[in-house]
Design a protein around this motif. Structure first.
Motif, PDB file in Angstrom:
ATOM      1  N   SER A   1      -9.989  -2.273   0.030  1.00  0.00           N
ATOM      2  CA  SER A   1      -9.618  -2.575   1.412  1.00  0.00           C
ATOM      3  C   SER A   1     -10.286  -1.535   2.298  1.00  0.00           C
ATOM      4  CB  SER A   1      -8.100  -2.554   1.616  1.00  0.00           C
ATOM      5  OG  SER A   1      -7.782  -2.942   2.944  1.00  0.00           O
TER       6      SER A   1
ATOM      7  N   SER B   1      -7.803   1.517  -0.921  1.00  0.00           N
ATOM      8  CA  SER B   1      -8.156   1.345   0.489  1.00  0.00           C
ATOM      9  C   SER B   1      -8.837   2.630   0.934  1.00  0.00           C
ATOM     10  CB  SER B   1      -6.897   1.084   1.321  1.00  0.00           C
ATOM     11  OG  SER B   1      -7.208   1.007   2.687  1.00  0.00           O
TER      12      SER B   1
ATOM     13  N   HIS C   1      -3.519   3.783  -0.371  1.00  0.00           N
ATOM     14  CA  HIS C   1      -3.908   3.735   1.033  1.00  0.00           C
ATOM     15  C   HIS C   1      -5.031   4.714   1.374  1.00  0.00           C
ATOM     16  CE1 HIS C   1      -1.854   2.346   5.004  1.00  0.00           C
ATOM     17  NE2 HIS C   1      -3.153   2.220   5.067  1.00  0.00           N
TER      18      HIS C   1
ATOM     19  N   PHE D   1      -2.718  -1.430  -3.126  1.00  0.00           N
ATOM     20  CA  PHE D   1      -3.782  -0.499  -2.767  1.00  0.00           C
ATOM     21  C   PHE D   1      -3.222   0.908  -2.633  1.00  0.00           C
ATOM     22  CE2 PHE D   1      -5.535  -4.408  -0.748  1.00  0.00           C
ATOM     23  CZ  PHE D   1      -6.752  -4.450  -1.423  1.00  0.00           C
TER      24      PHE D   1
ATOM     25  N   LYS E   1       0.851  -1.198   0.000  1.00  0.00           N
ATOM     26  CA  LYS E   1       0.000   0.000   0.000  1.00  0.00           C
ATOM     27  C   LYS E   1       0.881   1.241   0.000  1.00  0.00           C
ATOM     28  CE  LYS E   1      -2.663  -0.913   3.673  1.00  0.00           C
ATOM     29  NZ  LYS E   1      -2.367  -2.287   4.104  1.00  0.00           N
TER      30      LYS E   1
END
Length: 667
Positions: A532, A506, A475, A473, A441
């Protein structure tokens, strides 16, 4: 075992302290020494040093000896955890010379093994079970010197010169003073602070340490200050190159108590111990006369517990919690002075805590994640909180040995430390990279811009010691930037081969995610294919951290079901909401109250408790099973800090909730 049968002791590691303990067993009322395990059975003096005991060639042979009930571990510090766990797994009770392990994390692992095996395990602080210590506690509790305010304690001696061949100067055997003798003044300070508070022991709120590290990197003299919640301050020190007065001083509002060499009590072979009391300008001596040998008290305290079917020392002996918390203080002391032993680093710590090669298991079920070619474990291990490699490797090893192969990392976790820990772990264990599903991430706020993705991935891959991640991802999201710019940046990493599976966001909203997919399709780019976001049986009411997105409500579940987008769900067990930390009348934990407390969530918690009782499990197990049971792919992230927490979470994987049970839990 009846109360009339002697505890048949074996000893691993026939050094000086082992001979001292053997003397204690010989003068105990409960024990009998029957065997000594050594790697050098021809060493002169063994028969004389351990009279009546069989000399056994090799430590392993003692573990299977049917005539041995309990084993005293007296190896160098670095062997304590390994041989304690091996002995426990062999069904033996264990008493381990202090320190029981190099860290609190290792100690947790030992006691967890003992709990599973149903055997006694204890740390050998012999002074704790001596009558002089009980008398000292009595004087403190009775207010002999008023309210306790300051504790000063030391254990220091002078080896004279640097001796590179001696274990105390050897970094590879965890030498120095803090672990060897620093535990004594720390354990006594915690005991006295606890007695003043009416508790078996007390934990300091703050620990600040200093030390001189010698040429081999171990502490040669060191001091620390401990601040307790009842405002008691303790000053502790230890040394291997400075002779100290070694007097325990307990200073109260109406006087002070002094005890010379408190750990020696009334002497190795018995004698008179003296507690000096100073108050109102007068001195009083309390004598504690004992004919029994010092280490016989320890042998009998362990023996009595074993005979009674108890698994730990009775207070004021070192209980499991007491022992672990004592090491937590030593851990903080060492961290304050930058003391890490070579055996705690990846280059040396290549085996698991029991000294075995780390091998992948298969007890954790697997699933196929859309876009990922490898089978993936149904849960993902996150390890954001570990302080160092030695602590993290315990949980990483256990997860992998259970069959876990999905790992969650991030550029910002621990300032990059956890990425480096993972890189060290999979290379030191020689885990095949093709077996791992690795999550990376990046682009966390405030550095959430397209050009940051490549720059941070450069650093992440270097730390992770790999040339790609399987899942990537962002973040966080930055809605001030057109979503297409982020898609372009991640698509570029796919084309470079640095993302070899799927990517996504995410803490992204549905609207933003849909927009990103539409852009990718229109412009012939790789499309975001995974999320996420938070997902739990308890719906997050207020973001735990700024910019967090929950995806547990009905709109989200409808979207996830339609799209079948894999969601790697963080805080999937409600961050303690389904444990005893929460409750309608419990409001001490600000985060739990703010993020999870609602009538709707408490209704779900009530039903989770009810179902857990029916199944003979715990509510937190139901919460995890609920996440896995969704009709769309949810892969929960779990963040255990210790092996016990990890295995407790994994125990929920055999719970198969029906659709009707899922609906009922939701209410």
């Amino acid at each position: 075992m009846t109360s009339d049968n002697p505890i048949r002791w074996g000893i691993i590691g026939p050094g000086t302290i082992a001979r001292t303990f053997a003397d204690g067993v010989a003068h105990s009322r409960t024990g009998k020494l029957v065997a000594i395990a050594t790697r050098n059975p021809d060493k002169p003096g063994l028969a004389e040093g351990f009279p009546g005991a069989r000399i056994i060639n090799g430590y392993e042979a003692l573990l299977t000896d049917r005539e041995v009930d309990a084993i005293y571990i007296a190896t160098p510090h670095t062997g304590h955890a390994e041989w304690a766990i091996k002995a426990i797994r062999a069904g033996k009770h264990v008493l381990v010379e202090k320190p029981i392990a190099l860290s609190a994390y290792d100690a947790e692992a030992i006691y967890y093994e003992a709990k599973k095996a149903g055997v006694f395990a204890g740390e050998a602080f012999m002074y704790r079970v001596h009558p002089q210590t009980e008398k000292l506690i009595e004087l403190v509790k009775s207010g002999t010197i008023g309210d306790i305010r300051i504790i000063r304690s030391s254990f220091g001696f002078n080896m004279g010169t640097y001796k590179p061949e001696h274990r105390l100067f050897a970094n590879e055997t965890a030498g120095g003073g803090i672990l060897d003798v620093g535990g004594y003044p720390v354990s006594m300070a915690r005991l006295i602070a606890g007695a003043a508070a009416g508790k078996p022991f007390l934990e300091p709120q703050k620990v600040a340490g200093v030390a001189h590290l010698g040429q081999s990197g171990v502490d040669e003299w060191a001091s620390a200050v401990l601040k307790f919640p009842n405002d008691i301050i303790a000053e502790v020190s230890c040394s291997i190159m400075a002779q100290q007065d070694n007097v325990l001083r307990i200073i109260g509002s109406q006087g002070r108590i002094e005890v010379k060499d408190f750990w020696f009590a009334s002497g190795h072979k018995g004698g008179v111990g003296r507690i000096e009391i100073f108050r109102n300008g007068e001195q009083e001596t309390v004598e504690v006369k004992e004919d029994r040998w010092l280490y016989s008290f320890e042998a009998d305290a362990a023996g009595d517990a074993i005979r009674a079917g108890e698994k730990e020392f009775r207070s004021p002996g070192m209980s499991w919690a007491d022992s672990i918390d004592n090491l937590k203080v030593l851990d903080q002391w060492r961290a304050s002075v930058g003391l890490e032993y070579g055996v705690e680093k990846a280059v040396k710590r290549t085996l698991n805590i029991a000294g075995g090669t780390v091998q992948r298991g298969n007890s954790i079920p697997k699933r196929q994640i859309p876009g990922i070619s490898k089978p993936a474990s149904v849960v993902t291990l996150g390890f954001e909180f570990f302080p160092n490699f030695a602590a993290a490797s315990l949980t990483l090893d256990t997860f992998y040995e259970a069959g876990g192969n999905v790992f969650d990392t991030a550029f910002v976790y621990g300032g990059g430390k956890t990425e480096s820990i993972f890189g060290d772990w999979h290379t030191s264990r020689q885990v095949p990279r093709e077996e791992i599903v690795l999550i990376g991430k990046g682009a966390h706020s405030p550095l959430c811009y397209p050009d940051i993705i490549s720059k941070q991935l450069d650093q992440s891959l270097n730390r992770l010691k790999t040339d790609y991640v399987d899942i990537y991802f962002m973040h966080r999201d930055n809605t001030d930037v057109p979503v297409g710019e982020f898609v372009d940046a991640m698509d570029a990493e796919v084309k470079r081969g640095r993302i070899r599976g799927i990517f996504g966001g995410s803490n992204w909203t549905r609207e933003r995610f849909d927009e990103a997919i539409a852009y990718a399709k229109k412009n012939d780019k790789a499309a975001p294919a995974t999320l996420s976001n938070n997902f739990s049986l308890a719906e997050m009411l207020d973001p735990i951290w700024a910019g967090c997105v929950a995806s547990s409500d009905e709109e989200w579940k409808t979207w996830l079901n339609e799209k079948q987008i894999p969601n790697f769900a963080w805080s999937s067990q409600g961050r303690g909401f389904f444990t005893d930390r929460a409750g309608r009348d419990k409001r001490d934990d600000e985060e739990i109250v703010r993020c999870w407390y609602s009538d709707r969530n408490f209704g779900r918690r009530d039903r989770a408790i009810e179902l857990a009782k029916q199944l003979g499990r715990h509510p937190i197990h139901i919460a995890l099973a609920y996440v896995i049971a969704q009709p769309f792919p949810v892969i929960p992230l779990i963040g255990p800090r210790m092996i016990a927490e990890l295995e407790d979470s994994l125990s929920a994987l055999d719970i198969k909730l029906t659709p009707e049970q899922v609906t009922w839990l939701e209410g």
